[in-house]
Enzyme design. Sequence first.
Site, short mmCIF file in Angstrom:
data_model
loop_
_atom_site.label_atom_id
_atom_site.label_comp_id
_atom_site.label_asym_id
_atom_site.label_seq_id
_atom_site.Cartn_x
_atom_site.Cartn_y
_atom_site.Cartn_z
N ASP A 11 0.83 -1.21 0.00
CA ASP A 11 0.00 0.00 0.00
C ASP A 11 0.87 1.26 0.00
O ASP A 11 0.45 2.33 0.43
CB ASP A 11 -0.94 0.01 1.22
N SER A 42 -2.08 6.82 1.66
CA SER A 42 -2.22 7.52 2.93
C SER A 42 -2.64 6.56 4.03
O SER A 42 -3.33 5.57 3.78
CB SER A 42 -3.25 8.64 2.81
#
Length: 390
Positions: A292, A296
């Site tokens: 990922d 964020s």
Amino acid sequence: MIPRNACNPGLMTLLRVGGIFSPEHLEATDILMAGGKIIALGNDLGIPEDWPIQVVEARDLIAVPAFIDQHVHVTGGGGEGGCGTRCPEITAREIAAMGIGTVVGVLGTDGISRSPADLLAKVRGLNAQGISAFMYTGAYRVPPPTLTGDIQRDLAWIPEVIGLGEIAISDHRSSQPRQDEIERIVSDTRIGAMLAGKRGICHFHIGDGKRGLEPLRRLLSETEIPADQVIPTHVNRHPALLEEAADYALAFNASVDVTAFEDAGDGLSGFDAVFRLLERGVAPQRITMSSDCNGSLPEFDANGTYLGMKVAKNTTLIADWQRLVREGVLPLESALGLISTNVARVLGLHTSKGRLAVGFEADVTLLDHELQPQQTFVAGKCIYGVSRTE
């Protein structure tokens, strides 16, 4: 001696290493690469004197399939707190330094200031810099944004598009898609992929909402969609979700993707998540790990108000993976599947990536005794590491 008809004349690279894991351990220490492929494996391979070849002496390192990260915000994620909270793009060096040779780019919450066209441009840029890069069409929302205006056409006509994602469910940031909408986009992805000869997975972002994996359980129970068409990610967001993911994997013989969170908070680290899934009886072949990275890591209060965020890094993926091997949770051969062989199978790249074998793409990572990447080769070219060429 390698037969002269093994390849056409051209620049070749011979890796002489201390060991080879394909991921299984091989009785070989030499890898000959040419034309972007592995053309020979063996011991003390002899090379005709008139062959143009470079030799890499790395007897202190082991060779493994270059890692594959199926969830990378290559154009940067974020934006949940406004334009000032957009995460930065990732660089080819940041990818290759972690031994990663292949990435799949993804859009998340922000499908407005970042579009599939931006993502495609970045993916093609990474390919030009030596990284093997693909992308998912779409983003969090349903209907998903696309390049051509249609999921099927994106998959059929754009080589870099290998699936749809990351579609958000069970999350306050999702578009709260109905069950019939989920079924439609998955079936569209399947048909488009069939026409293109691709796997065409649907990569689902799972939030911390109370529905959890229920929409995917219904999808597989109530339709003819096969389990290998759907990959839920972030399943270690909290312990209850991970337990549900274990049940899901066992019930449908399905694969689940663990995120290597830098700060797991109320969730579990990538290491802990894999450990618990294995304890529950999930086969190692049904588990993958992704970073990922450059997405964020936002923090919200109980009312969904944005509080702040961090930027995910791919260093945590490698650290969690190394720990699984060092602490004996999995032997190296099985652990490699989590970030190479299993991922290649999930993505439909298993006939060319995820193994060190003759005819496969020459994507090779050289690890030291601490399992730290020292050199990364993609399609036979060194894209990271200190030169050891003779």
